[in-house]
Structure formats: C-alpha cells, structure tokens
Design a protein around this motif. Structure first.
Motif, PDB file in Angstrom:
ATOM      1  N   ARG A 181      -2.803  61.653   6.679  1.00 25.13           N
ATOM      2  CA  ARG A 181      -1.695  61.076   7.431  1.00 25.13           C
ATOM      3  C   ARG A 181      -0.391  61.714   6.988  1.00 25.13           C
ATOM      4  O   ARG A 181       0.066  61.524   5.859  1.00 25.13           O
ATOM      5  CB  ARG A 181      -1.610  59.565   7.229  1.00 25.13           C
ATOM      6  CG  ARG A 181      -0.516  58.960   8.107  1.00 25.13           C
ATOM      7  CD  ARG A 181      -0.407  57.478   8.024  1.00 25.13           C
ATOM      8  NE  ARG A 181       0.688  57.002   8.857  1.00 25.13           N
ATOM      9  CZ  ARG A 181       1.186  55.772   8.822  1.00 25.13           C
ATOM     10  NH1 ARG A 181       0.675  54.881   7.995  1.00 25.13           N
ATOM     11  NH2 ARG A 181       2.189  55.429   9.612  1.00 25.13           N
ATOM     12  N   LEU A 182       0.159  62.499   7.889  1.00 20.71           N
ATOM     13  CA  LEU A 182       1.469  63.109   7.723  1.00 20.71           C
ATOM     14  C   LEU A 182       2.213  62.961   9.044  1.00 20.71           C
ATOM     15  O   LEU A 182       1.702  63.381  10.089  1.00 20.71           O
ATOM     16  CB  LEU A 182       1.354  64.589   7.364  1.00 20.71           C
ATOM     17  CG  LEU A 182       0.913  64.956   5.949  1.00 20.71           C
ATOM     18  CD1 LEU A 182       0.715  66.461   5.848  1.00 20.71           C
ATOM     19  CD2 LEU A 182       1.934  64.480   4.925  1.00 20.71           C
ATOM     20  N   ASP A 183       3.373  62.384   9.025  1.00 17.92           N
ATOM     21  CA  ASP A 183       4.129  62.174  10.259  1.00 17.92           C
ATOM     22  C   ASP A 183       4.381  63.499  10.969  1.00 17.92           C
ATOM     23  O   ASP A 183       4.864  64.466  10.371  1.00 17.92           O
ATOM     24  CB  ASP A 183       5.463  61.494   9.951  1.00 17.92           C
ATOM     25  CG  ASP A 183       5.294  60.048   9.519  1.00 17.92           C
ATOM     26  OD1 ASP A 183       4.196  59.493   9.768  1.00 17.92           O
ATOM     27  OD2 ASP A 183       6.229  59.487   8.914  1.00 17.92           O
ATOM     28  N   GLY A 184       4.021  63.559  12.251  1.00 17.41           N
ATOM     29  CA  GLY A 184       4.294  64.721  13.080  1.00 17.41           C
ATOM     30  C   GLY A 184       3.291  65.849  12.958  1.00 17.41           C
ATOM     31  O   GLY A 184       3.446  66.873  13.619  1.00 17.41           O
ATOM     32  N   ILE A 185       2.257  65.697  12.143  1.00 16.69           N
ATOM     33  CA  ILE A 185       1.253  66.752  11.966  1.00 16.69           C
ATOM     34  C   ILE A 185      -0.125  66.180  12.300  1.00 16.69           C
ATOM     35  O   ILE A 185      -0.568  65.211  11.688  1.00 16.69           O
ATOM     36  CB  ILE A 185       1.261  67.320  10.537  1.00 16.69           C
ATOM     37  CG1 ILE A 185       2.644  67.895  10.208  1.00 16.69           C
ATOM     38  CG2 ILE A 185       0.186  68.387  10.369  1.00 16.69           C
ATOM     39  CD1 ILE A 185       2.766  68.417   8.793  1.00 16.69           C
ATOM     40  N   ASP A 186      -0.780  66.791  13.272  1.00 16.74           N
ATOM     41  CA  ASP A 186      -2.078  66.300  13.732  1.00 16.74           C
ATOM     42  C   ASP A 186      -3.252  67.088  13.164  1.00 16.74           C
ATOM     43  O   ASP A 186      -4.367  66.583  13.109  1.00 16.74           O
ATOM     44  CB  ASP A 186      -2.142  66.344  15.264  1.00 16.74           C
ATOM     45  CG  ASP A 186      -1.144  65.407  15.917  1.00 16.74           C
ATOM     46  OD1 ASP A 186      -0.872  64.336  15.337  1.00 16.74           O
ATOM     47  OD2 ASP A 186      -0.621  65.759  16.984  1.00 16.74           O
ATOM     48  N   THR A 187      -3.021  68.348  12.804  1.00 17.56           N
ATOM     49  CA  THR A 187      -4.118  69.160  12.285  1.00 17.56           C
ATOM     50  C   THR A 187      -3.576  70.170  11.287  1.00 17.56           C
ATOM     51  O   THR A 187      -2.411  70.600  11.387  1.00 17.56           O
ATOM     52  CB  THR A 187      -4.857  69.889  13.427  1.00 17.56           C
ATOM     53  OG1 THR A 187      -6.000  70.576  12.888  1.00 17.56           O
ATOM     54  CG2 THR A 187      -3.955  70.868  14.132  1.00 17.56           C
TER      55      THR A 187
END
Length: 361
Positions: A131-137
């Motif tokens: 879980r990192l805001d703004g990063i999906d992959t």
C-alpha cells in the motif's frame, strides 16, 4: 509442535464463521437430484484454499444434497497436524508432506500400511501486495524483494526499488514488511522462492514458519491482507485471490517483469517435474523457482488435497473419493477459477489425479 496441534484441535472444535459448512445449502430445500451419496466428512487446512473450498462445497452439495462437507481453513500446518491426528478425513495444505514426514508419521484415519494421496489441485500465484498512495504496481527483482522482507531495504525511496521503477514517485517512507504469524504453506512457498531466486540475500531455508523476528506478523492470508490494507508503506504476501485493491508487484523473470495471473502460475507448474522417490499416488511437484521462461510467474502456490489411499474405516470413503474427483474435474476447477482466481490444472495432471483418486478405498 504441541501448540500448533492444540490450535488445530481447537479450530475444529469451535463453531466459527470460518467453518465452511453445508448447512446453508441443505437448508435451501433442494430437490432430490437422484444422488444416493450420503455422509459427513471433515477437512481442514489451507486458508489459501478458502474461497475455492466454498465453491467446491457448494457445487458438490448441490449435486449431492444428502452429503455434508465441512472445511475449516485453519492454516496448512494446523491442517496437516489435524489429519495426522485423525481428526479430519482429508487435509488441504500449501505444501506436500515431506518424505521424512511420511516415513515418520502415523496418520490416524489411514490403515497402518496405507500410503498418502497428495494431489496438487489448487494452483494460484502468491501476490506481493503493498500500500503506497498513488502507486498501483511496482517492478521488482528477486534480490530486492528478498532485501525488503529480510529487513535490509527499509525505505521506499531505496535505490534498488527506484532502479526498476524510474517513473514511479517513490516516497521517503519507512517500509513495514508483513508476514504470516502461523505455520503457513504460503510462507513456505514464498520463502522457497526467495531462497532459490536470491540466495545471496535470503539466507534462510524454505519454511512454513517465518524464520526470524522483525517486521509485523498477521494470522492467515486474510490477516496479512487486512494489515497491509490498513497500513501506510506496508508490504506483504498472500494468495492472489485476496489481493483486492492493493498494489501488486510484477516479478522479474529473465529480461521481463511478469505480473501475477492464473495463466502465468499454471505455466510454471506444467514446466516443472514431479518430485522423485514418491509413491504412485503422491503427485508432489518440484517447482522450478529460477526459471527464465517467458511469461512464467515464479511465486506460485501449489496447494494439495491430501487423503489416505486406504482408510481404517470404510465409512465416508466414497464421499471423500467423490469429493476429490469433483475438485479435480473440469467443472470443479472452473468453479475455483471463477470464485478464487486459481489456475485450472492441465488435462495431463487431471488424468494422473483421477487415477490416484480411484485408488482410494
């Protein structure tokens, strides 16, 4: 492993929301399908199989409304202990019993000279979730994944992560690595990959128990996903069917980064041989974690259905045999694929599994 055995016994004794029972199906007032199959069987083990077992139980009991199948997703280690103690008719496990365990073990519901049938009927990628805001992959190689979970890479802005993700806006944020607290086949498969693919970084052998103190621990696949999802800067590993909306890692294989998928998971299984020295009905697969084959996802969980070849008592043997046959069938595999995102087994593996199932008595 007395604590594990106590937990396994307690899990079976408890009436909990985790127990996958036939009650809901039988209370629907289903019409008689013409099946004369009748009986009650208990299974326990792999939580990774949880969603698939729900689909299998529902499909099987729709066809055989006089049958009850209860499956407790207590975890692979607990399930293996429960089966050995004779408290269940079959087990689900994210690894097969080792040859040493088979030589030393006494399986409570199996006849004294019986072999154990081990069938790889649930194939699924293990997702590295974060879980990192703004990063999906993120694209990560094996050494970087191993460094994160070993505690050597401790910040998301680390150069090793940035090197394979030049376009990502990586934050200056501590990494919280989440692992399983229970004895888990998912952990064993994950650590087997780390040890095989990044031996210079990951010094520990494959094991179902997390090998060192550090990071954050959570119970079961659902616990890991919940902990990662509620955190900030968290990362963990879980059966891919549980990944949901979390960010996921594409793993480097050769010159490409491969995201998880059922097809990529199935590809590595079909490319791997059976382990040597096993009995005819023991279909344990030796997974090639270091393959460079294109389109293959190497962090894969091959989960087994385990039963006696010969039971002490003939009671419910037919139900066990027919339930496993349903799981191995095209219909059963498709049901798991739709509900759990698993990879259907190949026709060649199905043929071998059916031969083993037919030997159960």
């Amino acid at each position: 492993m007395n604590r594990t055995r106590l937990l396994a016994s307690a899990a079976l004794a408890a009436t909990s929301s985790l127990l996958l029972s036939s009650c809901a199906v039988n209370e629907m007032g289903l019409d008689d399908t013409g099946s004369n199959l009748d009986g009650y069987v208990i299974g326990a083990g792999s939580s990774a199989q949880g969603a698939a077992q729900q689909a299998w139980v529902a499909g099987f009991q729709t066809a055989h409304p006089h049958v009850t199948v209860d499956y407790d997703p207590s975890g692979s280690g607990a399930g293996r202990d429960t089966f050995m103690e004779g408290a269940s008719d079959f087990a689900g496990s994210d690894r097969a019993y080792t040859l040493d365990e088979l030589d030393e073990g006494r399986f409570g519901r199996c006849a004294p000279d019986s072999t154990v049938i081990q069938l790889p009927l649930y194939i699924s990628p293990i997702a590295v979730v974060f879980r990192l805001d703004g990063i999906d992959t993120l694209d990560l190689d094996a050494a970087t994944i191993a460094g994160i979970f070993a505690g050597d890479i401790v910040n998301w802005s680390d150069p090793a992560i940035a090197a394979t993700n030049p376009d990502a806006d990586l934050p200056d944020l501590p990494i919280t690595a989440v692992h399983r607290s229970d004895d888990s086949g998912t952990t064993e498969n994950f650590t087997e990959y780390l040890n095989a693919a990044a031996p210079d970084v990951w010094e520990w052998e494959a094991d179902g128990v997390w090998p060192f103190a550090g990071g954050e621990a959570a119970q079961g696949n659902s616990g890991v996903v919940d902990t990662v999802g509620k955190g900030v800067g968290t990362i963990g590993y879980a059966d891919a069917s549980r990944a949901g909306d979390l960010g996921t890692v594409a793993v480097q294989v050769g010159e490409e980064f491969v995201p998880f998928s059922p097809e990529a998971a199935a590809a590595i299984v079909d490319a791997s041989p059976l382990e040597e020295g096993r009995a005819e009905g023991d279909l344990t697969i030796a997974i090639d974690r270091t393959t460079q084959q294109a389109g293959v996802y190497p962090i894969v969980l091959v989960s087994y259905l385990i039963a006696c070849e010969e039971y002490v008592s003939p009671e419910n043997v037919e139900v066990v045999r027919e339930y496993l046959a349903y799981i191995a069938s095209e219909e059963g595999q498709q049901a798991a694929a739709e509900d759990a995102g698993s990879a259907p087994i190949s026709d060649a593996l199905r043929d071998r599994a059916m031969q083993a199932i037919e030997s159960i008595r």
